[in-house]
Motif scaffolding. Sequence first.
Motif, PDB file in Angstrom:
ATOM      1  N   VAL A   1      48.291  46.907  43.181  1.00  0.00           N
ATOM      2  CA  VAL A   1      46.964  46.248  42.326  1.00  0.00           C
ATOM      3  C   VAL A   1      45.914  46.849  43.069  1.00  0.00           C
ATOM      4  N   LEU A   2      45.958  47.356  44.462  1.00  0.00           N
ATOM      5  CA  LEU A   2      44.668  47.910  45.100  1.00  0.00           C
ATOM      6  C   LEU A   2      44.699  49.538  44.914  1.00  0.00           C
ATOM      7  N   MET A   3      45.815  50.189  44.540  1.00  0.00           N
ATOM      8  CA  MET A   3      45.807  51.584  44.642  1.00  0.00           C
ATOM      9  C   MET A   3      46.022  51.935  43.144  1.00  0.00           C
ATOM     10  N   GLY A   4      46.435  51.155  42.423  1.00  0.00           N
ATOM     11  CA  GLY A   4      46.964  51.632  41.006  1.00  0.00           C
ATOM     12  C   GLY A   4      48.151  52.423  40.963  1.00  0.00           C
ATOM     13  N   ASP A   5      48.422  53.074  39.828  1.00  0.00           N
ATOM     14  CA  ASP A   5      49.783  53.959  39.796  1.00  0.00           C
ATOM     15  C   ASP A   5      49.189  55.206  39.018  1.00  0.00           C
ATOM     16  N   SER A   6      49.037  56.417  39.753  1.00  0.00           N
ATOM     17  CA  SER A   6      48.671  57.360  38.878  1.00  0.00           C
ATOM     18  C   SER A   6      49.740  57.935  37.803  1.00  0.00           C
TER      19      SER A   6
ATOM     20  N   GLY B   1      43.525  36.760  46.688  1.00  0.00           N
ATOM     21  CA  GLY B   1      41.918  36.549  47.170  1.00  0.00           C
ATOM     22  C   GLY B   1      41.494  37.635  47.856  1.00  0.00           C
ATOM     23  N   PHE B   2      42.165  38.357  48.699  1.00  0.00           N
ATOM     24  CA  PHE B   2      41.551  39.615  49.235  1.00  0.00           C
ATOM     25  C   PHE B   2      41.521  40.850  48.260  1.00  0.00           C
ATOM     26  N   ALA B   3      42.489  40.810  47.375  1.00  0.00           N
ATOM     27  CA  ALA B   3      42.459  41.967  46.239  1.00  0.00           C
ATOM     28  C   ALA B   3      41.030  41.749  45.541  1.00  0.00           C
ATOM     29  N   LEU B   4      41.304  40.676  44.782  1.00  0.00           N
ATOM     30  CA  LEU B   4      40.126  40.060  44.005  1.00  0.00           C
ATOM     31  C   LEU B   4      38.661  40.430  44.768  1.00  0.00           C
ATOM     32  N   LYS B   5      38.688  40.127  46.135  1.00  0.00           N
ATOM     33  CA  LYS B   5      37.302  40.346  46.537  1.00  0.00           C
ATOM     34  C   LYS B   5      37.135  41.914  46.779  1.00  0.00           C
TER      35      LYS B   5
ATOM     36  N   MET C   1      30.842  41.132  40.202  1.00  0.00           N
ATOM     37  CA  MET C   1      31.633  40.050  39.599  1.00  0.00           C
ATOM     38  C   MET C   1      32.468  40.180  38.139  1.00  0.00           C
ATOM     39  N   VAL C   2      31.645  40.590  37.184  1.00  0.00           N
ATOM     40  CA  VAL C   2      32.043  40.533  35.923  1.00  0.00           C
ATOM     41  C   VAL C   2      33.148  41.385  35.696  1.00  0.00           C
ATOM     42  N   ASP C   3      32.750  42.668  36.234  1.00  0.00           N
ATOM     43  CA  ASP C   3      33.444  44.094  35.880  1.00  0.00           C
ATOM     44  C   ASP C   3      34.684  43.971  37.024  1.00  0.00           C
ATOM     45  N   GLY C   4      34.427  43.637  38.043  1.00  0.00           N
ATOM     46  CA  GLY C   4      35.293  43.192  38.899  1.00  0.00           C
ATOM     47  C   GLY C   4      36.686  42.234  38.626  1.00  0.00           C
ATOM     48  N   LEU C   5      36.173  41.120  38.271  1.00  0.00           N
ATOM     49  CA  LEU C   5      37.304  40.110  37.573  1.00  0.00           C
ATOM     50  C   LEU C   5      37.869  40.730  36.499  1.00  0.00           C
ATOM     51  N   PHE C   6      37.214  41.275  35.468  1.00  0.00           N
ATOM     52  CA  PHE C   6      38.128  42.117  34.567  1.00  0.00           C
ATOM     53  C   PHE C   6      39.107  43.003  34.814  1.00  0.00           C
ATOM     54  N   LYS C   7      38.619  44.103  35.706  1.00  0.00           N
ATOM     55  CA  LYS C   7      39.407  45.265  36.203  1.00  0.00           C
ATOM     56  C   LYS C   7      40.644  44.730  37.046  1.00  0.00           C
ATOM     57  N   PHE C   8      40.297  43.567  37.675  1.00  0.00           N
ATOM     58  CA  PHE C   8      41.370  43.153  38.782  1.00  0.00           C
ATOM     59  C   PHE C   8      42.440  42.765  37.867  1.00  0.00           C
TER      60      PHE C   8
ATOM     61  N   TRP D   1      45.282  47.982  54.887  1.00  0.00           N
ATOM     62  CA  TRP D   1      44.750  46.632  54.642  1.00  0.00           C
ATOM     63  C   TRP D   1      45.703  45.806  54.793  1.00  0.00           C
ATOM     64  N   LEU D   2      46.886  45.838  54.242  1.00  0.00           N
ATOM     65  CA  LEU D   2      47.838  44.723  54.161  1.00  0.00           C
ATOM     66  C   LEU D   2      48.939  44.766  55.152  1.00  0.00           C
ATOM     67  N   ARG D   3      48.858  45.607  56.124  1.00  0.00           N
ATOM     68  CA  ARG D   3      49.859  45.630  57.190  1.00  0.00           C
ATOM     69  C   ARG D   3      50.024  44.531  57.833  1.00  0.00           C
ATOM     70  N   ASN D   4      48.945  43.715  58.169  1.00  0.00           N
ATOM     71  CA  ASN D   4      48.893  42.448  59.113  1.00  0.00           C
ATOM     72  C   ASN D   4      48.541  41.360  58.428  1.00  0.00           C
ATOM     73  N   ARG D   5      48.384  41.539  57.196  1.00  0.00           N
ATOM     74  CA  ARG D   5      48.211  40.307  56.158  1.00  0.00           C
ATOM     75  C   ARG D   5      49.647  39.445  55.987  1.00  0.00           C
ATOM     76  N   THR D   6      49.608  38.170  55.676  1.00  0.00           N
ATOM     77  CA  THR D   6      50.551  37.316  55.424  1.00  0.00           C
ATOM     78  C   THR D   6      50.515  36.356  54.417  1.00  0.00           C
TER      79      THR D   6
END
Length: 255
Positions: free
Chosen positions: A162-167, A195-199, A207-214, A185-190
């Motif tokens: 989700v964060l990096m996409g897929d070329s 919420g992290f990716a959406l942020k 806000m608007v484009d970020g929600l849509f693209k996410f 970013w995700l190594r130590n996240r449990t």
Amino acid sequence: MGSVERLPKDGYVCLIDADSLIYYEMDKATYEEAVYGLDKRMQDMLSRCNTSRFAGFLTDGRCFRYKVTGTYKNSRKGKPKPPIFYALKEHLRQNYGMIGISTLEADDLVSYYSYTSDFKTIVCSPDKDVLYQCVGMHYNYRTSEFLHTTPDDALKFLWKQVLMGDSVDNIPGLPGVGDKTSSNWLRNRTKDFEGFALKKYVEKFGMVDGLFKFHETFRLVYLLRTEEDILRETSKPLPPLQISSLTPQQEESWM
């Protein structure tokens, strides 16, 4: 795990993402050579997994992701598939009972049945999305290697995508974010991966484009795994898993 001795005879059902089998063989000089190569790959796969039971899946036509965005897999556009591609697909249907479901990719079918089946399964695919999003035992038929994906592995791989996409599939993700950054970013996240990716998306696009693209990126990279997923994207429930077995003639010819 790389040894068939550790696997009980017919203890597992192979769920086969069969698209790549066709691509690996369709450049052979003749149809007969390609069919021989296809059958040999099936023989090797089932032998290594120590089972005669399997279900194979193919991609039929354009999946629902093309309606999510018109740029999905745009980078793969080129020459039309040669006639042998369709002939080999039909060989897999006729001789191994493999199926395709309109609007779904083989990846989604393998994922769905791996999560919903009551059988012990081995997911057979060379595709990184399938190998690392589906929890459980896998056989990579390109490298002839077994691996096991844990729930934590699958969760982190999904959100990394989700964060990096897929070329390869022309899914952009966050600009400038690749494997190294997303992994760090995700190594130590449990928890709270969503919420992290959406942020991160809102920080980058507003806000608007970020929600849509996410939302768009998630739908593109996420392999369907529940009945709710299937109905949301296709409006049609899938049939129960149908297990195929090698015929006595096939087993005898392979001995």
